[in-house]
Design a protein around this motif. Structure first.
Motif, PDB file in Angstrom:
ATOM      1  N   ILE A 104       9.907  11.394   3.014  1.00 57.82           N
ATOM      2  CA  ILE A 104      10.060  10.340   2.009  1.00 57.82           C
ATOM      3  C   ILE A 104      11.411  10.521   1.328  1.00 57.82           C
ATOM      4  CG2 ILE A 104       9.097   9.284  -0.077  1.00 57.82           C
ATOM      5  CD1 ILE A 104       6.385  10.573   0.680  1.00 57.82           C
ATOM      6  N   ASP A 105      12.251   9.499   1.386  1.00 64.90           N
ATOM      7  CA  ASP A 105      13.532   9.516   0.672  1.00 64.90           C
ATOM      8  C   ASP A 105      13.359   8.690  -0.593  1.00 64.90           C
ATOM      9  OD1 ASP A 105      16.150   9.301  -0.282  1.00 64.90           O
ATOM     10  OD2 ASP A 105      17.005   9.298   1.734  1.00 64.90           O
ATOM     11  N   MET A 106      13.435   9.358  -1.735  1.00 61.46           N
ATOM     12  CA  MET A 106      13.115   8.733  -3.021  1.00 61.46           C
ATOM     13  C   MET A 106      14.304   8.073  -3.712  1.00 61.46           C
ATOM     14  SD  MET A 106       9.840   9.039  -3.591  1.00 61.46           S
ATOM     15  CE  MET A 106       9.426   9.163  -5.353  1.00 61.46           C
ATOM     16  N   SER A 397       5.212  11.964  -2.980  1.00 62.51           N
ATOM     17  CA  SER A 397       4.046  11.075  -2.985  1.00 62.51           C
ATOM     18  C   SER A 397       3.283  11.123  -4.301  1.00 62.51           C
ATOM     19  CB  SER A 397       3.104  11.439  -1.832  1.00 62.51           C
ATOM     20  OG  SER A 397       2.449  12.672  -2.070  1.00 62.51           O
ATOM     21  N   GLN A 398       3.419  12.221  -5.035  1.00 60.22           N
ATOM     22  CA  GLN A 398       2.698  12.349  -6.304  1.00 60.22           C
ATOM     23  C   GLN A 398       3.473  11.803  -7.503  1.00 60.22           C
ATOM     24  OE1 GLN A 398       1.711  16.538  -6.467  1.00 60.22           O
ATOM     25  NE2 GLN A 398      -0.023  16.317  -5.073  1.00 60.22           N
ATOM     26  N   THR A 399       4.679  11.304  -7.253  1.00 63.45           N
ATOM     27  CA  THR A 399       5.511  10.802  -8.355  1.00 63.45           C
ATOM     28  C   THR A 399       4.953   9.516  -8.948  1.00 63.45           C
ATOM     29  OG1 THR A 399       7.459  11.810  -7.351  1.00 63.45           O
ATOM     30  CG2 THR A 399       7.855  10.099  -8.996  1.00 63.45           C
ATOM     31  N   THR A 402       1.124   4.626  -6.852  1.00 61.48           N
ATOM     32  CA  THR A 402       1.154   3.709  -5.717  1.00 61.48           C
ATOM     33  C   THR A 402       1.566   4.385  -4.417  1.00 61.48           C
ATOM     34  OG1 THR A 402       1.968   1.541  -4.994  1.00 61.48           O
ATOM     35  CG2 THR A 402       3.547   2.970  -6.064  1.00 61.48           C
ATOM     36  N   MET A 403       2.053   5.639  -4.503  1.00 59.59           N
ATOM     37  CA  MET A 403       2.485   6.372  -3.311  1.00 59.59           C
ATOM     38  C   MET A 403       1.540   7.512  -2.951  1.00 59.59           C
ATOM     39  SD  MET A 403       6.610   6.501  -4.076  1.00 59.59           S
ATOM     40  CE  MET A 403       7.067   7.056  -2.431  1.00 59.59           C
ATOM     41  N   ASN A 404       0.413   7.605  -3.646  1.00 62.09           N
ATOM     42  CA  ASN A 404      -0.476   8.757  -3.482  1.00 62.09           C
ATOM     43  C   ASN A 404      -1.133   8.866  -2.109  1.00 62.09           C
ATOM     44  OD1 ASN A 404      -1.786   9.077  -6.907  1.00 62.09           O
ATOM     45  ND2 ASN A 404       0.176   9.650  -6.010  1.00 62.09           N
ATOM     46  N   GLN A 405      -1.157   7.789  -1.335  1.00 67.95           N
ATOM     47  CA  GLN A 405      -1.779   7.839  -0.008  1.00 67.95           C
ATOM     48  C   GLN A 405      -0.849   8.426   1.054  1.00 67.95           C
ATOM     49  OE1 GLN A 405      -3.551   3.698   0.387  1.00 67.95           O
ATOM     50  NE2 GLN A 405      -5.146   4.939   1.344  1.00 67.95           N
ATOM     51  N   ILE A 414      -2.726   7.636   4.689  1.00 71.03           N
ATOM     52  CA  ILE A 414      -2.041   6.791   5.671  1.00 71.03           C
ATOM     53  C   ILE A 414      -1.399   7.674   6.736  1.00 71.03           C
ATOM     54  CG2 ILE A 414      -0.087   5.205   5.992  1.00 71.03           C
ATOM     55  CD1 ILE A 414      -0.687   4.080   3.218  1.00 71.03           C
ATOM     56  N   ALA A 415      -1.507   7.253   7.982  1.00 73.16           N
ATOM     57  CA  ALA A 415      -0.977   8.045   9.100  1.00 73.16           C
ATOM     58  C   ALA A 415       0.515   7.770   9.305  1.00 73.16           C
ATOM     59  CB  ALA A 415      -1.765   7.747  10.371  1.00 73.16           C
ATOM     60  N   ASN A 416       1.303   8.162   8.316  1.00 73.64           N
ATOM     61  CA  ASN A 416       2.762   8.209   8.448  1.00 73.64           C
ATOM     62  C   ASN A 416       3.111   9.649   8.803  1.00 73.64           C
ATOM     63  OD1 ASN A 416       2.920   5.567   7.683  1.00 73.64           O
ATOM     64  ND2 ASN A 416       4.220   5.891   5.898  1.00 73.64           N
ATOM     65  N   LEU A 417       3.406   9.894  10.065  1.00 73.81           N
ATOM     66  CA  LEU A 417       3.466  11.264  10.571  1.00 73.81           C
ATOM     67  C   LEU A 417       4.653  11.474  11.494  1.00 73.81           C
ATOM     68  CD1 LEU A 417      -0.289  11.318  11.668  1.00 73.81           C
ATOM     69  CD2 LEU A 417       0.607  12.225   9.515  1.00 73.81           C
ATOM     70  N   LEU A 418       4.987  12.752  11.711  1.00 72.70           N
ATOM     71  CA  LEU A 418       5.993  13.143  12.686  1.00 72.70           C
ATOM     72  C   LEU A 418       5.388  14.158  13.632  1.00 72.70           C
ATOM     73  CD1 LEU A 418       9.059  13.892  10.332  1.00 72.70           C
ATOM     74  CD2 LEU A 418       8.283  11.673  11.194  1.00 72.70           C
TER      75      LEU A 418
END
Length: 477
Positions: A104-106, A397-399, A402-405, A414-418
């Motif tokens: 995640i690039d914030m 994601s904890q910031t 709305t990004m907690n998933q 959510i399956a955003n994976l590498l």
């Protein structure tokens, strides 16, 4: 009268032609990024399957879950176990490689859709855009409706500034009432967050904070020099951007670790506020002064061409001139960068939540690629590989609620994976070229990801970018 009518007719025809040219230009640019459309690749639209033989780095703890199975159903992580049986579903062999949360690039600035592919190619599966424009609301809608392959997309509204910071990139607020109206408007129009910027005095800043609380919308703060730095530790402000602002504002460019400590202590006491260092964008000042040919480098072929022609060129000329006028500027910038690394180390030691952000998309800071430079700087600052990876996964994601998933590999996320060849807890460079990137469960191969890079390289969309920016000026100003 006949002459006047003839002139008006010519004017209307010319306006009509310009509008038509603009429509065609935008249509051509949109067509050029249709490779991101999900319906272009039916096999990639399958987002339900089993992954077997995979080592999981969950990021909710410092461990590796060896030889697991993962059931992904409709883009969501349904189950993780040693053995899972589901009838009539595709099985994907992880080949004992490592499954990690997507990065995640914030702190990014998106100028076109080509950049979405660049982020994915570099393993970035969520971005927080911090200079919102109408085009970003359209991107957000397409992402939410799953029309395009893209990182999960979050965006602030336009930057809120004080009156003296004149510029087409600023939304200048003149009074508290106007400030409240803008917060309400941005929330209603679909922007995710509010971004505060330079020049907000106490009265206007208070109005923004008060209305953001009422409207239940988080604030991202680029510190304003019109209020004390500690003012940005308000509970409504979820992250503060740029460690150089600590140097420039409370320290007044005095690189003194003794004076720094009380500032670190005050930030650490604010448990609700994350800090985004953006080390890369400042270090790129040094890189520009060290490389006189940087504008012609192959890497900058991935920048949006309008930004490269304007912002990249202006920044390079600014620092090239500074170096010519005073050669000691190079050493000064390097020393400040090193001090920034010290700030990150002290923030981490004090327990401050650090979130990874690059400022990608401006100057010579590349979208997507730059996240690996940023993560490496955190490593140099003394964070372990696990702690480094946290900045771009679970911490980010904890910031915001709305990004907690995002950010961890857990059931229900959510399956955003590498999928990477080597364990990034041992070797961070394994994140640079993931074998697969999963976006809401949809699999993108390395071949596809490399094609995203090639499509973005040396793109010719100056006019389309200019038209979208003109739209922003018309609507937001």
């Amino acid at each position: 009268m006949k002459i006047v009518k003839r002139i008006l007719k010519i004017v209307f025809v010319l306006i009509g032609l310009l509008v038509l040219i603009g429509i065609i230009t935008l249509w051509v640019d949109a067509s050029s990024t249709n490779y991101l459309e999900i319906n272009q690749n039916e096999s990639a639209s399958n987002n339900s399957y089993l992954i077997k033989n995979v080592n999981i780095i969950p990021m909710n703890q410092d461990t590796v879950l060896v030889n697991k199975m993962v059931y992904i159903k409709d883009g969501i992580i349904e189950k993780i176990d040693d053995s899972i049986e589901v009838d009539g579903i595709q099985i994907f062999d992880g080949e004992y490689k490592y499954l990690t949360p997507g990065l995640i690039d914030m702190h990014v600035h998106v100028w076109d859709r080509y950049e979405l592919g660049l982020y994915l190619s570099n393993g970035v599966t969520a971005i927080r855009n911090l200079w919102g424009m109408p085009m970003h609301l359209r991107i957000k809608e397409d992402v939410m409706e799953e029309n395009i392959f893209s990182p999960s997309f979050f965006t602030t509204g336009p930057k809120l500034t004080g009156l003296e910071f004149i510029g087409d990139d600023n939304l200048n607020l003149s009074n508290p009432s106007e400030a409240k109206d803008k917060v309400i408007s941005y929330k209603d129009r679909g922007y995710d967050f509010i971004k505060t910027y330079y020049g907000l005095d106490k009265a206007i800043f208070d109005a923004v904070i008060q209305q953001a609380k009422i409207s239940e919308i988080d604030i991202v703060a680029h510190p304003s020099q019109k209020v004390p730095f500690s003012y940005h530790l308000n509970t409504q402000i979820k992250s503060i951007e740029h460690v150089e602002e600590i140097v420039q504002q409370p320290l007044q460019f005095d690189l003194d670790t003794i004076k720094l400590q009380p500032i670190i202590d005050s930030i650490s006491q604010s448990k609700h506020t994350s800090y985004g260092p953006t080390l890369t964008v400042f270090n790129n000042i040094y890189q520009m002064m060290m490389d006189d040919s940087i504008l012609d480098s192959e890497s900058l072929e991935y920048m949006n061409p309008l930004i490269k022609m304007d912002d990249s060129k202006r920044q390079f000329e600014r620092w090239y001139t500074a170096k010519q006028e005073d050669p000691s500027t190079v050493d000064r910038i390097k020393k400040q960068h090193d001090f920034h690394m010290n700030i990150v180390r002290k923030l981490h030691e004090a327990g401050v939540t650090i979130i990874c952000g690059t400022d990608g998309g401006i100057g010579v800071t590349l979208p997507g690629f730059s996240i690996h430079t940023e993560l490496n700087f955190y490593k140099e600052a003394g964070l372990s590989n696990f702690e480094v990876l946290k900045t771009a996964t679970v911490n980010a994601s904890q910031t915001h609620a709305t990004m907690n998933q995002l950010g961890t590999i857990e059931e229900g996320k959510i399956a955003n994976l590498l999928l990477v060849d080597e364990n990034p807890l041992v070797n961070l460079t394994s994140l640079k070229n993931p074998t697969y990137v999963f976006v809401k469960g949809r699999k993108l191969t390395r071949e596809t990801l490399d094609s995203f890079n090639e499509k973005a390289k040396n793109r010719k969309n100056i006019m389309a970018t200019a038209l979208r920016y003109l739209e922003n000026l018309i609507i937001e100003k």
